[in-house]
Design a protein around this motif. Structure first.
Motif, PDB file in Angstrom:
ATOM      1  N   GLN A 106      45.164  61.141   8.892  1.00 21.09           N
ATOM      2  CA  GLN A 106      45.582  59.701   9.144  1.00 21.09           C
ATOM      3  C   GLN A 106      46.604  59.374   7.832  1.00 21.09           C
ATOM      4  O   GLN A 106      46.426  59.815   6.788  1.00 21.09           O
ATOM      5  N   LEU A 107      47.428  58.178   8.228  1.00 23.82           N
ATOM      6  CA  LEU A 107      48.008  57.308   7.293  1.00 23.82           C
ATOM      7  C   LEU A 107      47.849  55.750   7.106  1.00 23.82           C
ATOM      8  O   LEU A 107      47.579  55.276   8.360  1.00 23.82           O
ATOM      9  N   ASP A 108      47.447  55.254   6.191  1.00 23.22           N
ATOM     10  CA  ASP A 108      47.428  53.712   6.016  1.00 23.22           C
ATOM     11  C   ASP A 108      48.727  53.316   5.909  1.00 23.22           C
ATOM     12  O   ASP A 108      49.605  53.983   5.628  1.00 23.22           O
ATOM     13  N   ILE A 109      49.038  51.916   5.730  1.00 26.40           N
ATOM     14  CA  ILE A 109      50.022  51.167   5.664  1.00 26.40           C
ATOM     15  C   ILE A 109      51.079  51.596   4.429  1.00 26.40           C
ATOM     16  O   ILE A 109      52.269  51.650   4.588  1.00 26.40           O
TER      17      ILE A 109
ATOM     18  N   LEU B 161      57.521  48.710  12.447  1.00 27.73           N
ATOM     19  CA  LEU B 161      56.638  48.400  13.595  1.00 27.73           C
ATOM     20  C   LEU B 161      55.560  49.376  13.911  1.00 27.73           C
ATOM     21  O   LEU B 161      54.946  49.713  15.156  1.00 27.73           O
ATOM     22  N   ILE B 162      54.966  50.136  12.717  1.00 29.59           N
ATOM     23  CA  ILE B 162      53.789  50.987  12.758  1.00 29.59           C
ATOM     24  C   ILE B 162      52.714  50.391  11.812  1.00 29.59           C
ATOM     25  O   ILE B 162      53.133  50.032  10.448  1.00 29.59           O
ATOM     26  N   ASP B 163      51.560  50.052  12.141  1.00 29.82           N
ATOM     27  CA  ASP B 163      50.369  49.469  11.262  1.00 29.82           C
ATOM     28  C   ASP B 163      49.372  50.629  10.838  1.00 29.82           C
ATOM     29  O   ASP B 163      48.991  50.583   9.501  1.00 29.82           O
ATOM     30  N   ARG B 164      49.425  51.500  11.276  1.00 35.06           N
ATOM     31  CA  ARG B 164      48.510  52.695  11.013  1.00 35.06           C
ATOM     32  C   ARG B 164      48.808  53.955  11.898  1.00 35.06           C
ATOM     33  O   ARG B 164      48.957  53.915  12.898  1.00 35.06           O
TER      34      ARG B 164
ATOM     35  N   ALA C 215      57.516  56.139  14.895  1.00 38.05           N
ATOM     36  CA  ALA C 215      56.419  57.362  14.845  1.00 38.05           C
ATOM     37  C   ALA C 215      57.161  58.837  14.921  1.00 38.05           C
ATOM     38  O   ALA C 215      56.366  59.644  14.200  1.00 38.05           O
ATOM     39  N   ALA C 216      58.097  58.976  15.632  1.00 44.36           N
ATOM     40  CA  ALA C 216      58.666  60.208  15.754  1.00 44.36           C
ATOM     41  C   ALA C 216      59.086  60.612  14.144  1.00 44.36           C
ATOM     42  O   ALA C 216      59.231  61.801  13.751  1.00 44.36           O
TER      43      ALA C 216
END
Length: 151
Positions: free
Chosen positions: A2-5, A20-23, A68-69
Motif C-alpha cells: 500500500q502507498l499513502d499520499i 487524482l490518487i488519494d491512496r 495509477a498506471a
C-alpha cells in the motif's frame, strides 16, 4: 503493498489540483494496482461541470487511471523508495476503447484498477477500469510513455 499520499507524491510529479490518487490500497509491482480517489464537491471542476448537476469529467477519470498506471510502472519492487529524478516524465500516450458507463458524482469513492499488459523501457500498455460501489463506471486501454525532459 500500500502507498499513502506522501509515498504517492514521491512517485508522481502531480500536485493539487491535478493529483487524482488519494491512496494505493493494493499494488503488486509489475502486475496490478488498485487505488482510490475520494470525489468531493470541493473539486474545482464541479464549478463548471456542471453547476446544477455536478459530474466528474470523463477525461479526469481517464487521467486518474493513467496516474495509477504510472505508479504501477514506477514502483518496481516492494519497499522501493521511488522519487522523481527530474530528468524524465511519464506521459499518457494513447487511450483506446474508452467507455463511460455511469456518471461519477460528489461523494463517490472512485476505485481505480489497472493491470499491466506490457511494461517496456519507454512504452507500456495497460487495461484500466474505474468503479463506484462495485459497479464499473469507466474503462479504457491505456498506453503510456517515458520521455526525457529538456533542461
Amino acid at each position: 503493498m500500500q502507498l499513502d499520499i506522501k509515498q504517492i507524491m514521491s512517485v508522481l510529479p502531480h500536485r493539487y489540483p491535478f493529483l487524482l490518487i488519494d491512496r494505493v490500497v493494493e499494488l503488486i509491482p509489475g502486475k496490478t494496482v488498485r487505488a482510490l480517489k475520494n470525489v468531493s464537491i470541493n473539486e474545482g471542476f464541479f464549478t463548471g461541470h456542471f453547476p446544477e448537476q455536478p459530474v466528474m469529467p470523463g477525461v479526469l477519470i481517464i487521467e486518474a487511471l493513467a496516474q495509477a498506471a504510472a505508479i504501477l510502472s514506477l514502483v518496481v519492487k516492494e519497499g522501493a523508495e521511488t522519487s522523481q529524478d527530474g530528468k524524465s516524465l511519464y506521459y499518457l500516450a494513447g487511450v483506446d476503447d474508452a467507455r463511460f458507463r455511469k456518471p461519477v458524482l460528489p461523494g463517490d469513492q472512485l476505485i481505480l484498477e489497472v493491470e499491466a499488459l506490457r511494461l517496456g523501457r519507454s512504452i507500456s500498455r495497460f487495461d484500466g477500469r474505474a468503479l463506484v460501489d462495485g459497479q464499473v463506471v469507466a474503462e479504457a486501454k491505456l498506453m503510456c510513455a517515458i520521455r526525457s525532459v529538456e533542461a
